[in-house]
Design an enzyme around this catalytic site. Sequence first.
Site, short mmCIF file in Angstrom:
data_model
loop_
_atom_site.label_atom_id
_atom_site.label_comp_id
_atom_site.label_asym_id
_atom_site.label_seq_id
_atom_site.Cartn_x
_atom_site.Cartn_y
_atom_site.Cartn_z
N LYS A 1 9.80 63.07 -7.53
CA LYS A 1 9.31 61.68 -8.43
C LYS A 1 8.67 62.14 -9.49
CE LYS A 1 7.64 57.86 -9.38
NZ LYS A 1 8.11 56.81 -9.93
N LYS B 1 -1.63 58.05 -15.51
CA LYS B 1 -2.08 58.61 -14.13
C LYS B 1 -1.12 59.83 -13.82
CE LYS B 1 -0.73 56.79 -10.50
NZ LYS B 1 0.20 56.76 -9.58
P1 NAP Z 1 -1.14 47.78 -9.00
O1 NAP Z 1 -0.12 46.61 -9.12
O2 NAP Z 1 -2.21 48.34 -9.90
O3 NAP Z 1 -1.76 47.85 -7.49
C1 NAP Z 1 -2.58 49.00 -7.04
C2 NAP Z 1 -2.83 48.64 -5.47
O4 NAP Z 1 -3.66 49.88 -5.17
C3 NAP Z 1 -3.75 47.35 -5.42
O5 NAP Z 1 -3.33 46.88 -4.17
C4 NAP Z 1 -5.02 48.03 -5.47
O6 NAP Z 1 -5.95 46.91 -4.72
C5 NAP Z 1 -5.10 49.34 -4.59
N1 NAP Z 1 -6.13 50.19 -4.64
C6 NAP Z 1 -6.35 50.66 -6.14
N2 NAP Z 1 -7.58 51.51 -5.44
C7 NAP Z 1 -7.81 51.47 -4.21
C8 NAP Z 1 -8.74 52.27 -3.52
N3 NAP Z 1 -9.57 52.93 -3.67
N4 NAP Z 1 -8.67 51.64 -2.04
C9 NAP Z 1 -7.95 50.78 -1.70
N5 NAP Z 1 -6.60 50.35 -2.23
C10 NAP Z 1 -6.86 50.70 -3.77
O7 NAP Z 1 -0.10 49.31 -9.03
P2 NAP Z 1 1.60 49.36 -8.70
O8 NAP Z 1 2.13 49.11 -9.98
O9 NAP Z 1 1.65 48.28 -7.37
O10 NAP Z 1 1.58 50.90 -8.12
C11 NAP Z 1 1.30 51.27 -6.98
C12 NAP Z 1 2.00 52.70 -6.87
O11 NAP Z 1 3.14 52.60 -7.10
C13 NAP Z 1 1.29 53.50 -7.81
O12 NAP Z 1 0.86 54.92 -7.34
C14 NAP Z 1 2.34 53.51 -9.03
O13 NAP Z 1 2.21 54.82 -9.68
C15 NAP Z 1 3.50 53.54 -8.09
N6 NAP Z 1 4.76 52.99 -8.69
C16 NAP Z 1 4.57 52.09 -9.47
C17 NAP Z 1 5.66 51.51 -10.32
C18 NAP Z 1 5.65 50.28 -11.10
O14 NAP Z 1 6.53 50.15 -12.18
N7 NAP Z 1 4.60 49.44 -11.25
C19 NAP Z 1 6.95 52.07 -10.16
C20 NAP Z 1 7.09 53.22 -9.23
C21 NAP Z 1 6.14 53.67 -8.73
P3 NAP Z 1 -6.74 45.88 -5.42
O15 NAP Z 1 -5.82 44.63 -5.48
O16 NAP Z 1 -8.18 45.76 -4.56
O17 NAP Z 1 -7.16 46.37 -6.93
#
Ligand code: NAP
Length: 287
Positions: free
Chosen positions: A166, A234
């Site tokens: 990835k 990140k």
């Molecule tokens: P996001 O919308 O910023 O959501 C992040 C999630 O992580 C939220 O539920 C947040 O909770 C939680 N979180 C953060 N810090 C935490 C902690 N210390 N303890 C518990 N929960 C915590 O991010 P996302 O886009 O969904 O991405 C999630 C993952 O998928 C990441 O690793 C990202 O790199 C990966 N990803 C994202 C995409 C994309 O296009 N968005 C594509 C592929 C992979 P709160 O609501 O409380 O902040």
Amino acid sequence: MRIAFLGLGIMGKPMAQNLVKAGHEVKVWNRTPGKIVGGAHGAATPKEAAKDAEIVWLCVSDTAAVEQVLFGKDGVIESLRPGAIVVDSSTILPSASVKFAERVRAKGGEFVDAPVTGSKTGAESGQLIFIVGARQETFDKLQPLFSAMGKSAVRVGENGKGLAAKLSMNLMIALTFEGFAEALVLAKKQGVNLEPLMSLISQSMVRSGVVDYKAPFVLSRDFTANFPMKLMHKDINLMLEAARQNGVKLPALETVDKVYERSRAEGQSDLDYAATLVTLEKAAGVS
Ligand code: NAP
């Protein structure tokens, strides 16, 4: 199946929703309360969500968040059933994920790294691609769940290999987008009209999935986050760390890292990573 889904961000919420749609019994938890998934039960802690679950699925921001949710206070490990499978779809450091897998196994569970590609629209439409590090037998058991949330799942190898693949793929996304952004800035600065340029790009060998996906957003100046810049940054740091750990030099990525640093210093962290274009435009004096 009885599934606990932890982390309801841009990706996690629609993934959990698609598991409910496929008829699974889903319990959800999110650090900040108030996020709901229709048809799922809520839980107050990861420990509560994981109790009785056959599968515990995570999708949170980073390595520290995964460690917190699994092993912190009221974490998954406190209530994990023997034989349960923990699947992590967060993008985190492969070497850390391998250690998490060992700790889960020591408690009688199985562990799978299953980061995704497909972004927000892929998560919402159930068209994600899962990039998986797992034992073959565990991977096979998860097929119905991969199908509920995605269009395919590829097993790359044992624990950590899904994340390693990835990160290499995201490296290509980061560099491809910056190539597109730099090309737009250079063309604009020379007075090229973007409409014929986009037509040329779409007909030639520089066409790419990244450009196809991002161009409509960029051309309408819509930089709301599909993949937030802070999360791509990140990932860039994870790639650089994995490269250091493995004795690999990534000179192009090191340069792109500096563009992200500048963009974030300009206050664009929560916008899409496509907003790095704005930083390049500013430096060149074009828009
Ligand atoms: P996001 O919308 O910023 O959501 C992040 C999630 O992580 C939220 O539920 C947040 O909770 C939680 N979180 C953060 N810090 C935490 C902690 N210390 N303890 C518990 N929960 C915590 O991010 P996302 O886009 O969904 O991405 C999630 C993952 O998928 C990441 O690793 C990202 O790199 C990966 N990803 C994202 C995409 C994309 O296009 N968005 C594509 C592929 C992979 P709160 O609501 O409380 O902040």
